[in-house]
Design a protein around this motif. Structure first.
Motif, PDB file in Angstrom:
ATOM      1  N   ARG A  27       0.808  -1.218   0.000  1.00 58.41           N
ATOM      2  CA  ARG A  27       0.000   0.000   0.000  1.00 58.41           C
ATOM      3  C   ARG A  27       0.846   1.275   0.000  1.00 58.41           C
ATOM      4  NH1 ARG A  27      -5.382  -0.168   0.957  1.00 58.41           N
ATOM      5  NH2 ARG A  27      -5.331   1.865   1.975  1.00 58.41           N
ATOM      6  N   VAL A  28       2.150   1.125   0.188  1.00 57.47           N
ATOM      7  CA  VAL A  28       3.013   2.305   0.234  1.00 57.47           C
ATOM      8  C   VAL A  28       4.076   2.298  -0.857  1.00 57.47           C
ATOM      9  CG1 VAL A  28       2.654   2.705   2.689  1.00 57.47           C
ATOM     10  CG2 VAL A  28       4.507   1.199   1.952  1.00 57.47           C
ATOM     11  N   ASN A  29       4.278   1.155  -1.499  1.00 56.78           N
ATOM     12  CA  ASN A  29       5.287   1.044  -2.551  1.00 56.78           C
ATOM     13  C   ASN A  29       4.615   0.573  -3.839  1.00 56.78           C
ATOM     14  OD1 ASN A  29       7.394   0.262  -4.299  1.00 56.78           O
ATOM     15  ND2 ASN A  29       8.751  -0.179  -2.565  1.00 56.78           N
ATOM     16  N   ARG A  30       4.529   1.458  -4.832  1.00 56.75           N
ATOM     17  CA  ARG A  30       3.831   1.125  -6.072  1.00 56.75           C
ATOM     18  C   ARG A  30       4.444  -0.076  -6.781  1.00 56.75           C
ATOM     19  NH1 ARG A  30       3.002   7.205  -8.654  1.00 56.75           N
ATOM     20  NH2 ARG A  30       1.574   7.976  -7.049  1.00 56.75           N
ATOM     21  N   LYS A  31       5.755  -0.209  -6.699  1.00 56.89           N
ATOM     22  CA  LYS A  31       6.422  -1.315  -7.378  1.00 56.89           C
ATOM     23  C   LYS A  31       5.978  -2.660  -6.816  1.00 56.89           C
ATOM     24  CE  LYS A  31      10.616   1.235  -8.655  1.00 56.89           C
ATOM     25  NZ  LYS A  31      12.096   1.306  -8.513  1.00 56.89           N
ATOM     26  N   TRP A  32       5.530  -2.660  -5.576  1.00 61.63           N
ATOM     27  CA  TRP A  32       5.116  -3.905  -4.937  1.00 61.63           C
ATOM     28  C   TRP A  32       3.600  -4.004  -4.802  1.00 61.63           C
ATOM     29  CZ3 TRP A  32       9.233  -4.231  -0.412  1.00 61.63           C
ATOM     30  CH2 TRP A  32      10.496  -4.448  -0.991  1.00 61.63           C
ATOM     31  N   ASN A  33       2.905  -3.107  -5.469  1.00 63.99           N
ATOM     32  CA  ASN A  33       1.445  -3.067  -5.413  1.00 63.99           C
ATOM     33  C   ASN A  33       0.876  -3.916  -6.552  1.00 63.99           C
ATOM     34  OD1 ASN A  33      -1.271  -2.464  -5.576  1.00 63.99           O
ATOM     35  ND2 ASN A  33      -1.016  -0.255  -5.435  1.00 63.99           N
ATOM     36  N   PRO A  34       0.224  -5.037  -6.262  1.00 69.09           N
ATOM     37  CA  PRO A  34      -0.256  -5.926  -7.329  1.00 69.09           C
ATOM     38  C   PRO A  34      -1.369  -5.321  -8.176  1.00 69.09           C
ATOM     39  CG  PRO A  34      -1.118  -6.625  -5.202  1.00 69.09           C
ATOM     40  CD  PRO A  34      -0.112  -5.548  -4.915  1.00 69.09           C
ATOM     41  N   CYS A  35      -2.050  -4.288  -7.664  1.00 66.53           N
ATOM     42  CA  CYS A  35      -3.134  -3.658  -8.423  1.00 66.53           C
ATOM     43  C   CYS A  35      -2.638  -2.544  -9.338  1.00 66.53           C
ATOM     44  CB  CYS A  35      -4.194  -3.097  -7.470  1.00 66.53           C
ATOM     45  SG  CYS A  35      -5.010  -4.341  -6.459  1.00 66.53           S
ATOM     46  N   TRP A  36      -1.390  -2.143  -9.167  1.00 66.17           N
ATOM     47  CA  TRP A  36      -0.799  -1.117 -10.027  1.00 66.17           C
ATOM     48  C   TRP A  36      -0.160  -1.846 -11.213  1.00 66.17           C
ATOM     49  CZ3 TRP A  36      -0.895   4.119  -8.253  1.00 66.17           C
ATOM     50  CH2 TRP A  36      -0.313   5.038  -9.130  1.00 66.17           C
ATOM     51  N   ASN A  37      -1.008  -2.447 -12.026  1.00 62.86           N
ATOM     52  CA  ASN A  37      -0.542  -3.423 -13.010  1.00 62.86           C
ATOM     53  C   ASN A  37      -0.943  -3.079 -14.441  1.00 62.86           C
ATOM     54  OD1 ASN A  37      -3.272  -3.815 -12.564  1.00 62.86           O
ATOM     55  ND2 ASN A  37      -3.162  -6.043 -12.419  1.00 62.86           N
ATOM     56  N   PHE A  38      -1.142  -1.795 -14.717  1.00 62.95           N
ATOM     57  CA  PHE A  38      -1.599  -1.386 -16.045  1.00 62.95           C
ATOM     58  C   PHE A  38      -0.606  -1.784 -17.136  1.00 62.95           C
ATOM     59  CE2 PHE A  38      -2.809   1.978 -12.919  1.00 62.95           C
ATOM     60  CZ  PHE A  38      -4.098   1.539 -12.719  1.00 62.95           C
ATOM     61  N   ARG A  39       0.659  -1.565 -16.885  1.00 64.61           N
ATOM     62  CA  ARG A  39       1.670  -1.856 -17.912  1.00 64.61           C
ATOM     63  C   ARG A  39       1.812  -3.361 -18.137  1.00 64.61           C
ATOM     64  NH1 ARG A  39       5.763   3.169 -18.024  1.00 64.61           N
ATOM     65  NH2 ARG A  39       4.364   4.684 -17.064  1.00 64.61           N
ATOM     66  N   GLU A  40       1.628  -4.124 -17.072  1.00 68.00           N
ATOM     67  CA  GLU A  40       1.663  -5.581 -17.219  1.00 68.00           C
ATOM     68  C   GLU A  40       0.482  -6.070 -18.055  1.00 68.00           C
ATOM     69  OE1 GLU A  40       4.112  -4.537 -13.711  1.00 68.00           O
ATOM     70  OE2 GLU A  40       2.127  -3.944 -14.427  1.00 68.00           O
ATOM     71  N   ILE A  41      -0.684  -5.448 -17.852  1.00 67.49           N
ATOM     72  CA  ILE A  41      -1.864  -5.821 -18.639  1.00 67.49           C
ATOM     73  C   ILE A  41      -1.644  -5.478 -20.109  1.00 67.49           C
ATOM     74  CG2 ILE A  41      -4.306  -5.319 -19.039  1.00 67.49           C
ATOM     75  CD1 ILE A  41      -4.583  -4.895 -15.996  1.00 67.49           C
ATOM     76  N   LEU A  42      -1.101  -4.288 -20.374  1.00 62.55           N
ATOM     77  CA  LEU A  42      -0.818  -3.900 -21.756  1.00 62.55           C
ATOM     78  C   LEU A  42       0.148  -4.883 -22.420  1.00 62.55           C
ATOM     79  CD1 LEU A  42      -2.225  -1.185 -20.969  1.00 62.55           C
ATOM     80  CD2 LEU A  42      -0.457  -0.023 -22.296  1.00 62.55           C
ATOM     81  N   ALA A  43       1.180  -5.266 -21.688  1.00 60.75           N
ATOM     82  CA  ALA A  43       2.173  -6.188 -22.250  1.00 60.75           C
ATOM     83  C   ALA A  43       1.551  -7.548 -22.554  1.00 60.75           C
ATOM     84  CB  ALA A  43       3.342  -6.342 -21.278  1.00 60.75           C
ATOM     85  N   LEU A  44       0.695  -8.025 -21.654  1.00 62.29           N
ATOM     86  CA  LEU A  44       0.032  -9.308 -21.875  1.00 62.29           C
ATOM     87  C   LEU A  44      -0.868  -9.244 -23.102  1.00 62.29           C
ATOM     88  CD1 LEU A  44      -0.791 -12.178 -21.025  1.00 62.29           C
ATOM     89  CD2 LEU A  44      -2.510 -11.140 -19.510  1.00 62.29           C
ATOM     90  N   GLU A  45      -1.635  -8.170 -23.223  1.00 61.92           N
ATOM     91  CA  GLU A  45      -2.551  -8.050 -24.359  1.00 61.92           C
ATOM     92  C   GLU A  45      -1.794  -7.882 -25.672  1.00 61.92           C
ATOM     93  OE1 GLU A  45      -6.172  -6.205 -21.630  1.00 61.92           O
ATOM     94  OE2 GLU A  45      -5.062  -4.882 -22.985  1.00 61.92           O
ATOM     95  N   ALA A  46      -0.698  -7.134 -25.637  1.00 58.97           N
ATOM     96  CA  ALA A  46       0.104  -6.949 -26.851  1.00 58.97           C
ATOM     97  C   ALA A  46       0.647  -8.282 -27.362  1.00 58.97           C
ATOM     98  CB  ALA A  46       1.247  -5.980 -26.572  1.00 58.97           C
TER      99      ALA A  46
END
Length: 348
Positions: A107-126
């Motif tokens: 909840r305090v570190n975006r890199k470790w936040n599993p819901c902050w995953n927009f770029r991962e979703i884009l990469a998967l869809e691409a």
């Protein structure tokens, strides 16, 4: 299209959702649920079938037979307050030591936040030559379900949009019934995004026929993709094609394109139908195959917090893989809107 449909009273009533004009009961979120509908054959798009049999012949880019409108509602980007405690336990049970270490700080570190995953979703869809739409809330801290400030996401919104994916508005709890609220939230999102938004879906799929369509049209939206049931997958008004809704009260077409929602992750797997993975996949395959049969558009909603490592993510990738193998056009609501209104509507 309307003239031909009007000749069949049963299908016209289904298409226009006549039964929703005189509702005496709604659920806790003021929605008309599937369990109250007289239309029980929800897994067959009867209206679209009729239209195809009477001359509707949609075509899609590169000769693709059908389209997938791929979408994500961004309800939350910060994990539940209990996640730092529960997360490590679940991660360890799956043998994910690194994830267990990160969870307490999610909840305090975006890199470790599993819901902050927009770029991962884009990469998967691409990976599957797909694009999608991300619908973001633009709530104030006083509103129900506030989880994030849209102003904090300027960089992510820009990255999504600049990459060719779509950013749309996820209206708040009361937006479906308030023009002022819709306009204000649209303004907030556009201010951060730096450009106009054209696509919309309401939070919790709250919707009022035909009023919400009218409000969205007045607010300047080009398309909506709310119109599906929360408690069951399928074709709410018998359509598996985009369409212009018809206002029975005023006897006219509404100036907005509906790209109807067919499958929501939580309908299948979590909150409503509660299917196991095998049964959910049977249902998903049937709906995809049916839309392919009628050269339609199937709208799929997968929340970003259902795209985290695990069974739900594997299921989502399985959907992408299956649609890609069928050579579907997998894209955003905005691209569906642009194609439909420029290439298909003029000829029908």
């Amino acid at each position: 299209m309307f003239d031909k449909l009007k000749e069949n009273e049963e299908l016209w009533d289904l298409f226009t959702r006549k039964e929703e004009y005189s509702v005496t009961f709604r659920d806790a979120y003021e929605r008309f649920p599937y369990y109250l509908s007289s239309h029980r054959n929800i897994f067959e798009p009867r209206v679209s079938k009729f239209l195809v049999e009477n001359g509707l012949k949609p075509q899609y880019p590169d000769g693709k037979k059908f389209a997938v409108c791929l979408t994500h509602d961004i309800d939350a980007i910060y994990p539940d307050k209990l996640y730092p405690i529960v997360g490590p336990v679940k991660a360890l049970s799956r043998g994910k030591l690194a994830e267990a270490v990160k969870a307490p700080f999610s909840r305090v570190n975006r890199k470790w936040n599993p819901c902050w995953n927009f770029r991962e979703i884009l990469a998967l869809e691409a990976k599957y030559n797909a694009k999608s739409s991300f619908y973001f809330l633009a709530l104030t801290s006083e509103e129900t379900d506030f989880n994030y400030n849209i102003k904090d996401l300027e960089t992510e919104l820009g990255f999504i949009s600049d990459s060719g994916w779509e950013v749309g508005l996820h209206g708040g709890h009361e937006s479906y019934n308030s023009l002022e609220d819709i306009k204000e939230k649209k303004r907030r999102l556009e201010e951060v995004l730096g450009k106009k938004v054209v696509g919309y879906r309401n939070h919790y799929l709250r919707f009022r026929v035909p009023d919400t369509w009218e409000l969205l049209s007045k607010a300047g939206f080009k398309y909506d993709t709310t119109f599906g049931y929360s408690d069951c997958a399928g074709f709410r008004n018998g359509m598996c094609h985009p369409y212009r809704p018809f206002n029975l009260n005023e006897g006219r077409q509404i100036d907005i394109l509906e790209i109807p929602l067919v499958i929501m992750d939580r309908s299948l797997l979590k909150d409503y139908m509660r299917l196991n993975v095998k049964k959910a996949w049977e249902c998903t395959k049937h709906l995809i195959n049916t839309v392919e049969k009628y050269n339609g558009v199937i709208t799929i909603l997968w929340h970003n917090n259902m795209c985290i490592d695990g069974e739900n993510l594997r299921y989502y990738e399985k959907v992408l893989e299956y649609c890609a193998e069928k050579n579907a056009w997998i894209t955003s609501g905005e691209e569906i809107y642009n194609w439909w209104t420029s290439k298909i509507e003029p000829g029908n």
